[in-house]
Design a protein around this motif. Sequence first.
Motif, PDB file in Angstrom:
ATOM      1  N   VAL A   1     -69.405 -71.403  13.034  1.00 49.69           N
ATOM      2  CA  VAL A   1     -68.390 -70.493  13.540  1.00 49.69           C
ATOM      3  C   VAL A   1     -68.937 -69.077  13.645  1.00 49.69           C
ATOM      4  O   VAL A   1     -69.485 -68.530  12.680  1.00 49.69           O
ATOM      5  N   ALA A   2     -68.820 -68.489  14.834  1.00 49.99           N
ATOM      6  CA  ALA A   2     -69.262 -67.107  15.064  1.00 49.99           C
ATOM      7  C   ALA A   2     -68.528 -66.569  16.281  1.00 49.99           C
ATOM      8  O   ALA A   2     -68.325 -67.291  17.265  1.00 49.99           O
ATOM      9  N   LEU A   3     -68.119 -65.313  16.213  1.00 45.64           N
ATOM     10  CA  LEU A   3     -67.446 -64.647  17.337  1.00 45.64           C
ATOM     11  C   LEU A   3     -68.362 -63.593  17.911  1.00 45.64           C
ATOM     12  O   LEU A   3     -68.844 -62.713  17.191  1.00 45.64           O
TER      13      LEU A   3
ATOM     14  N   ARG B   1     -72.839 -42.738  18.541  1.00 44.97           N
ATOM     15  CA  ARG B   1     -73.546 -43.827  19.208  1.00 44.97           C
ATOM     16  C   ARG B   1     -74.452 -44.508  18.187  1.00 44.97           C
ATOM     17  O   ARG B   1     -74.913 -43.876  17.251  1.00 44.97           O
ATOM     18  N   GLY B   2     -74.742 -45.816  18.433  1.00 44.31           N
ATOM     19  CA  GLY B   2     -75.699 -46.469  17.554  1.00 44.31           C
ATOM     20  C   GLY B   2     -75.433 -47.935  17.342  1.00 44.31           C
ATOM     21  O   GLY B   2     -74.820 -48.606  18.189  1.00 44.31           O
ATOM     22  N   TRP B   3     -75.900 -48.443  16.189  1.00 41.68           N
ATOM     23  CA  TRP B   3     -75.681 -49.841  15.838  1.00 41.68           C
ATOM     24  C   TRP B   3     -75.431 -49.951  14.338  1.00 41.68           C
ATOM     25  O   TRP B   3     -75.813 -49.078  13.554  1.00 41.68           O
ATOM     26  N   VAL B   4     -74.772 -51.041  13.955  1.00 50.20           N
ATOM     27  CA  VAL B   4     -74.428 -51.281  12.546  1.00 50.20           C
ATOM     28  C   VAL B   4     -74.679 -52.751  12.255  1.00 50.20           C
ATOM     29  O   VAL B   4     -74.388 -53.633  13.075  1.00 50.20           O
ATOM     30  N   ASP B   5     -75.209 -53.034  11.065  1.00 48.21           N
ATOM     31  CA  ASP B   5     -75.462 -54.409  10.644  1.00 48.21           C
ATOM     32  C   ASP B   5     -75.085 -54.516   9.171  1.00 48.21           C
ATOM     33  O   ASP B   5     -75.697 -53.866   8.317  1.00 48.21           O
ATOM     34  N   THR B   6     -74.052 -55.336   8.888  1.00 48.87           N
ATOM     35  CA  THR B   6     -73.617 -55.540   7.507  1.00 48.87           C
ATOM     36  C   THR B   6     -73.767 -57.010   7.166  1.00 48.87           C
ATOM     37  O   THR B   6     -73.144 -57.865   7.806  1.00 48.87           O
ATOM     38  N   ARG B   7     -74.577 -57.316   6.178  1.00 45.89           N
ATOM     39  CA  ARG B   7     -74.823 -58.704   5.780  1.00 45.89           C
ATOM     40  C   ARG B   7     -74.646 -58.834   4.271  1.00 45.89           C
ATOM     41  O   ARG B   7     -75.402 -58.244   3.503  1.00 45.89           O
ATOM     42  N   ARG B   8     -73.609 -59.548   3.873  1.00 46.48           N
ATOM     43  CA  ARG B   8     -73.358 -59.855   2.466  1.00 46.48           C
ATOM     44  C   ARG B   8     -73.427 -58.609   1.585  1.00 46.48           C
ATOM     45  O   ARG B   8     -74.106 -58.573   0.549  1.00 46.48           O
TER      46      ARG B   8
ATOM     47  N   GLN C   1     -72.286 -57.588  12.968  1.00 52.54           N
ATOM     48  CA  GLN C   1     -73.245 -56.803  13.741  1.00 52.54           C
ATOM     49  C   GLN C   1     -72.498 -56.088  14.862  1.00 52.54           C
ATOM     50  O   GLN C   1     -71.659 -56.694  15.537  1.00 52.54           O
ATOM     51  N   VAL C   2     -72.814 -54.810  15.050  1.00 55.94           N
ATOM     52  CA  VAL C   2     -72.267 -54.020  16.155  1.00 55.94           C
ATOM     53  C   VAL C   2     -73.431 -53.404  16.905  1.00 55.94           C
ATOM     54  O   VAL C   2     -74.286 -52.746  16.303  1.00 55.94           O
ATOM     55  N   ARG C   3     -73.465 -53.627  18.220  1.00 54.48           N
ATOM     56  CA  ARG C   3     -74.490 -53.032  19.074  1.00 54.48           C
ATOM     57  C   ARG C   3     -73.797 -52.246  20.185  1.00 54.48           C
ATOM     58  O   ARG C   3     -72.634 -52.464  20.501  1.00 54.48           O
ATOM     59  N   ASP C   4     -74.558 -51.315  20.793  1.00 54.88           N
ATOM     60  CA  ASP C   4     -74.037 -50.472  21.884  1.00 54.88           C
ATOM     61  C   ASP C   4     -72.771 -49.733  21.445  1.00 54.88           C
ATOM     62  O   ASP C   4     -71.854 -49.524  22.247  1.00 54.88           O
TER      63      ASP C   4
ATOM     64  N   ARG D   1     -70.538 -59.017  16.824  1.00 58.96           N
ATOM     65  CA  ARG D   1     -70.733 -60.408  16.389  1.00 58.96           C
ATOM     66  C   ARG D   1     -70.296 -60.514  14.940  1.00 58.96           C
ATOM     67  O   ARG D   1     -70.773 -59.762  14.067  1.00 58.96           O
ATOM     68  N   ILE D   2     -69.400 -61.446  14.661  1.00 61.57           N
ATOM     69  CA  ILE D   2     -68.943 -61.730  13.305  1.00 61.57           C
ATOM     70  C   ILE D   2     -69.252 -63.190  13.022  1.00 61.57           C
ATOM     71  O   ILE D   2     -68.837 -64.077  13.775  1.00 61.57           O
ATOM     72  N   SER D   3     -69.961 -63.439  11.942  1.00 62.40           N
ATOM     73  CA  SER D   3     -70.303 -64.810  11.564  1.00 62.40           C
ATOM     74  C   SER D   3     -70.334 -64.909  10.054  1.00 62.40           C
ATOM     75  O   SER D   3     -70.083 -63.933   9.332  1.00 62.40           O
ATOM     76  N   ASP D   4     -70.705 -66.089   9.559  1.00 64.40           N
ATOM     77  CA  ASP D   4     -70.810 -66.268   8.120  1.00 64.40           C
ATOM     78  C   ASP D   4     -71.925 -65.394   7.539  1.00 64.40           C
ATOM     79  O   ASP D   4     -71.908 -65.051   6.360  1.00 64.40           O
TER      80      ASP D   4
END
Length: 607
Positions: free
Chosen positions: A487-489, A555-562, A540-543, A533-536
């Motif tokens: 599952v991922a959006l 402006r930028g990107w974000v990545d959050t993992r656990r 992640q956020v881009r653009d 993108r949201i997944s297990d």
Amino acid sequence: MSIGASPAPTARAPRVRWRRALFGVLAVVLAFEALLNVALNVGLVSGLLRATTPHTRLDWSQGWWLWPGPVHLRDFSLKERDNRQAWRVDAARVKAHVSLFRLLTRKVLAHDVEAHGLVFWLTSEPALEARPTGPPAPHPWVIELDRVTVRDVREVNWETLRYTGPCEVDGWLHVVAGQRFTAGLERLHLAGGNVESKGERVATLEQVDGTLVLDNIQPPLEAEHRVDGHIDVRVDLFDLGWLWPMLGSSSSHAGMPRGGAGQLEARLRFHRGHLAAGSRVEARGAELEVALGPAKFHAPWSLHGTVTQEQDQLTRGELTVRFAPVRVEGHVGTVARIPEVSLTLHARSHGPDASTIDLEQQVRIGRSHPIDLRLFNAWTGKTFQVDSGTATLSGRDTPGPVREPHRLNLLLKTDLVEGRWAGNARMLGQADFDIDARRVSLQGKAMSLEGTHVELSHVSMDLKRMQIRAWSGQFSLPAATLNLEPVALETRFSSTFANSDPFVALLTAEKALPTFLSPLFKAKDLKVTGWLRISDAGLQVRDLHATAEGGLELRGWVDTRRGVTNALVLATAGGITGAIEIHPGHHHLQLHHARRWFEKRLRAPAK
């Protein structure tokens, strides 16, 4: 000298002449019969017909004819092809009284026709090559078969369906080659035969009785298919999986349905090719199962339809397909229970001949029983673990014309949901999802959710350096894809944030907020776009692009993992531009040539 008597004419002379005449006539008759049978077996009539009208064929393998008695044919075949379909009738044996002399006028006229061992086909065909329009061909071949009796029917084929079993037909057939095909079924009776689809038994025709006239008129006269008469049907249906391809569906959009065996009874009345008043259909079946990704839908089904005539002499029809109750199963058991899902079609004619019909549709989805959202922890637990909360699913549809697009809204509403983001941040909030079901499609294990709207409200969150309280935001997902396994959006989005709390939380994850970004504390109604993108595995956020009044821009990107955050942001506030890079245990602020530095770091692979 005596003169002898002259010989008297013999009494046999007249009889000899009559005998010679009789033998001559007999010889002529035998010669005629011989020539007639030779012509019958060398394909003279079928050859002439094929040469003048290539889309109509009349053939047989052998025959004999003791004129003026009936003609006997073996392996008889009559074929007709128009722009949209082809039909064919084969018979092992045919006996008919045929008008010999009308053959000279390009007419095959026969009556008291008896056919045995009959096989019938009707199939859709690709469109023929367009021909220049003009007047109909003069003196076309005409085939008229009257008082036709058909017994010992072997099979009836329609597209992928095949009927084998008892069948009796009495009627007539008139064909004007290349212009018109008319069949009158004065008596049609089928009982107890089997229906197969691609070799699999799918139904039993308990009884079919009717009287029909089928009239197919081809250009350049007209382009019309008419049916008049009535037919009564009673059918036992088996597994309904065979219906899916016939309805234009395929396994790439949804799993093949299973089960659903039931019964159907119908009384159909036809007038000029349309269902007439007095028609009705009733059907119901056992539980049907349809797989959609990891979910399986189970529901018994029913169908009800009627056609009536109103006081204004206009015809109105209604057909409802109903599934109730619906049970949705997943890997973790029963996910949802929905009281009812139904589709209703409304038809209304504009004239006594039903030449113009308005067709409207309406979908009804009853509000589901509360869904325990903890069931979804199996898919999202590593990113967002639900501790408590429920949701309800319902549908909202405004009736409208079938050919005009209009929304069918699937509404998923939660109560106050409590959970943990990335395993440690406590979070509360409510969510409303508005899904345009008419734009939902499934390709393999990916579901398209174009046109979805999401509203988050009453969001509260406890973070390391700040608290978020009563935050809200609205998201529009013009191009969203939900991958079902795993599952991922993934989606592009445009949104409106009530305030900037999520950005403040991001930028203060490791340090206090830089001084030049203090206007961010007061920013309201931010406009935010990007790719998400949201997944297990995390978020992640881009653009990313956010703006607010007063010249505030991010402006930028974000990545959050656990629970681990990485980000790169270019921020402008109060006329000052700075770049911020965030990694676990590392927080870098770049003010000198910030934009150039940001673009260089943006091109580097994200960690």
